[in-house]
Scaffold this active site. Structure first.
Site, PDB file in Angstrom:
ATOM      1  N   HIS A  45       0.829  -1.209   0.000  1.00  0.00           N
ATOM      2  CA  HIS A  45       0.000   0.000   0.000  1.00  0.00           C
ATOM      3  C   HIS A  45       0.867   1.265   0.000  1.00  0.00           C
ATOM      4  CE1 HIS A  45      -3.932  -1.953   0.269  1.00  0.00           C
ATOM      5  NE2 HIS A  45      -3.303  -2.875   0.975  1.00  0.00           N
ATOM      6  N   GLY A 140      -4.688 -12.974  -4.429  1.00  0.00           N
ATOM      7  CA  GLY A 140      -3.876 -11.769  -4.298  1.00  0.00           C
ATOM      8  C   GLY A 140      -2.500 -11.913  -4.932  1.00  0.00           C
ATOM      9  N   SER A 144      -5.335 -10.616 -12.048  1.00  0.00           N
ATOM     10  CA  SER A 144      -5.905  -9.574 -12.924  1.00  0.00           C
ATOM     11  C   SER A 144      -4.808  -8.877 -13.718  1.00  0.00           C
ATOM     12  CB  SER A 144      -6.648  -8.491 -12.130  1.00  0.00           C
ATOM     13  OG  SER A 144      -7.439  -9.046 -11.147  1.00  0.00           O
ATOM     14  N   ASP A 188       1.424  -3.986  -9.370  1.00  0.00           N
ATOM     15  CA  ASP A 188       1.162  -5.326  -9.887  1.00  0.00           C
ATOM     16  C   ASP A 188       1.478  -5.413 -11.381  1.00  0.00           C
ATOM     17  OD1 ASP A 188       0.245  -5.560  -7.367  1.00  0.00           O
ATOM     18  OD2 ASP A 188      -1.872  -5.825  -7.886  1.00  0.00           O
TER      19      ASP A 188
HETATM   20  C1  GLA Z   1      -3.085  -4.407  -4.799  1.00  0.00           C
HETATM   21  C2  GLA Z   1      -2.972  -3.277  -5.809  1.00  0.00           C
HETATM   22  C3  GLA Z   1      -1.549  -2.706  -5.824  1.00  0.00           C
HETATM   23  C4  GLA Z   1      -1.073  -2.370  -4.418  1.00  0.00           C
HETATM   24  C5  GLA Z   1      -1.334  -3.539  -3.462  1.00  0.00           C
HETATM   25  C6  GLA Z   1      -1.028  -3.194  -2.034  1.00  0.00           C
HETATM   26  O1  GLA Z   1      -2.310  -5.507  -5.187  1.00  0.00           O
HETATM   27  O2  GLA Z   1      -3.305  -3.727  -7.097  1.00  0.00           O
HETATM   28  O3  GLA Z   1      -1.512  -1.586  -6.656  1.00  0.00           O
HETATM   29  O4  GLA Z   1      -1.674  -1.202  -3.947  1.00  0.00           O
HETATM   30  O5  GLA Z   1      -2.676  -3.974  -3.516  1.00  0.00           O
HETATM   31  O6  GLA Z   1       0.329  -2.982  -1.865  1.00  0.00           O
END
Ligand code: GLA
Length: 424
Positions: A45, A140, A144, A188
């Site tokens: 984050h 996670g 995507s 990501d």
């Molecule tokens: C998700 C979002 C990223 C990042 C993370 C937290 O994966 O897609 O952009 O903010 O959460 O670090």
């Protein structure tokens, strides 16, 4: 049909070709592609706060078999969701968007095609596309972003569009922000598009400068533990955190000249935090600032081969997302806390957006069986859920597989448990 146990690229390609033939009638002129998923080692984050992140690409991800059509229609089929059948759209339908942020998985590739068109990169023909992902769903690990970057890569390869990998990442983020309702940062898509085998990416999200840092774990492995509590970033909590950080930044800008929370050191934050109007904002901003500093420090430690020091910062990072940022929840907290108790676990923390998903741990190789046994049992006792454990390898970015010499493709991931007890 295809399982995660398929060991190499050649077998995977053959399986994709067969499946393509079943759905679309022939295998002629097929191109086969891959884009990885990612795991973030530290720096959570921080990417929408102008801070640093430290992710790496995985050897598991999303595959596609693709054929260029002679007309302007696009067809999408997912091996993972065969019940959905093949969805078909004309280029004009996709182009005239906006793509509705609907829950269908095809809104991801449609969003990318739409964004390419908006930027003047308009395909002159359509595609038949078949996708298969071997990332655990909703865990996670950026399924995507993997699908987004993969679609962009395919468009570039098939139509010769001038978009480098960083542009593919930015298009992926734009599309996810605008068509999929998640105000995600760049981490990501960047990690997926820019991945490098055996390296983690130290990325400064304020200017997209990055450094590849070799991850040489000699006696340890990276273990991903899936809580099997599905995470959903579209759940408004992610966007709420982002808004809270924006509000904190606005208030801090009344006393200091900064562009983002990532510009602050902890000393500066302590000096200015009194202007924040709400204790929640103090906690959110404290996480964004401290996590950025931790990430910078963690990478310095790793470069000195101080894996133990890196592990200690992973624990601090988890405590910060848990207490200050409040994005973990009982499942991820249970996994991390139980991991810290296992001798031979060097560090463990939740990874990704949170609200469910996975933890990432550095575990001494000799301690892996005990780690799986102990964390799995305690997690089940605390939550009633069964965790999955994967030993992961760091792979490269997106690529076309059918032109690679045999054997160079991304080896599919072996769940750790296959040899070591795995699922509990
Ligand atoms: C998700 C979002 C990223 C990042 C993370 C937290 O994966 O897609 O952009 O903010 O959460 O670090």
């Amino acid at each position: 049909m295809m399982t995660d146990r398929i060991a190499g690229s050649r077998e995977m390609q053959a399986a994709l070709r067969d499946h393509f033939q079943k759905i679309y009638g022939s295998q002629d002129d097929l191109r086969v592609y891959f884009a990885p998923g990612r795991v973030n080692l530290i720096g959570e984050h921080t990417d929408y706060n102008g801070g640093h992140v430290f992710p790496c690409a995985l050897t598991i991800g999303t595959y596609a078999a693709v054929r260029i059509r002679t007309d302007r229609r696009f067809r999408f089929f997912s091996v993972n969701l065969p019940g959905d059948g093949a969805e078909e759209y004309s280029l004009d339908e996709i182009r005239s968007g906006p793509v509705p942020p609907d829950s269908r998985w095809t809104s991801y590739p449609r969003g990318i095609i739409h964004t390419f068109c908006q930027r003047g990169m308009v395909p002159d023909r359509g595609l038949d596309m078949l996708f298969y992902g071997n990332l655990p769903a909703g865990a996670g690990l950026s399924s995507s972003a993997s699908l987004e970057v993969l679609t962009g890569f395919i468009l570039r390869d098939c139509f010769g569009f001038p978009a480098d990998n960083q542009t593919l990442a930015l298009i992926g983020q734009y599309s996810e922000n605008h068509y999929n309702g998640v105000s995600c940062g760049i981490m990501d898509q960047f990690a997926v598009a820019m991945g490098k085998k055996d390296h983690a990416i130290f990325l400064n999200t304020s200017d997209l400068t990055c450094e590849y840092v070799p991850l040489r774990l000699e006696k340890e492995s990276l273990i991903i533990t899936n809580s099997n509590k599905k995470h959903s970033l579209a759940s408004s909590a992610y966007n709420d955190r982002r808004r809270e950080c924006e509000q904190a930044l606005k208030e801090l800008q009344t006393v200091t000249d900064i562009q983002s929370l990532g510009d602050l050191t902890m000393e500066e934050f302590r000096e200015y935090q009194h202007v924040l109007s709400d204790p929640v904002l103090v906690r959110r901003a404290r996480h964004a600032v401290s996590e950025n500093q931790r990430t910078i420090q963690a990478v310095q430690l790793l470069k000195k081969q101080d894996v133990a020091g890196f592990g200690r910062l992973m624990k601090e990072a988890h405590l910060s997302v848990s207490r200050d940022y409040e994005v973990t929840g009982p499942e991820l907290d249970a996994l991390a806390e139980e991991a810290w108790n296992v001798p031979g676990c060097i560090g463990s923390r939740m990874t990704g957006g949170g609200f469910g998903g996975c933890t990432v741990s550095i575990v001494r190789d000799s301690a892996i069986p005990r780690f799986i046994e102990q964390v799995g049992a305690a997690y089940h006792q605390r939550t009633g859920l069964d965790a999955d454990f994967y030993t992961v390898h760091i792979g490269g970015g997106p690529r076309r597989l059918d032109e690679e010499p045999a054997g160079r493709g991304p080896a599919a991931q072996e769940p750790a448990g296959k040899e070591q007890g795995g699922k509990r």
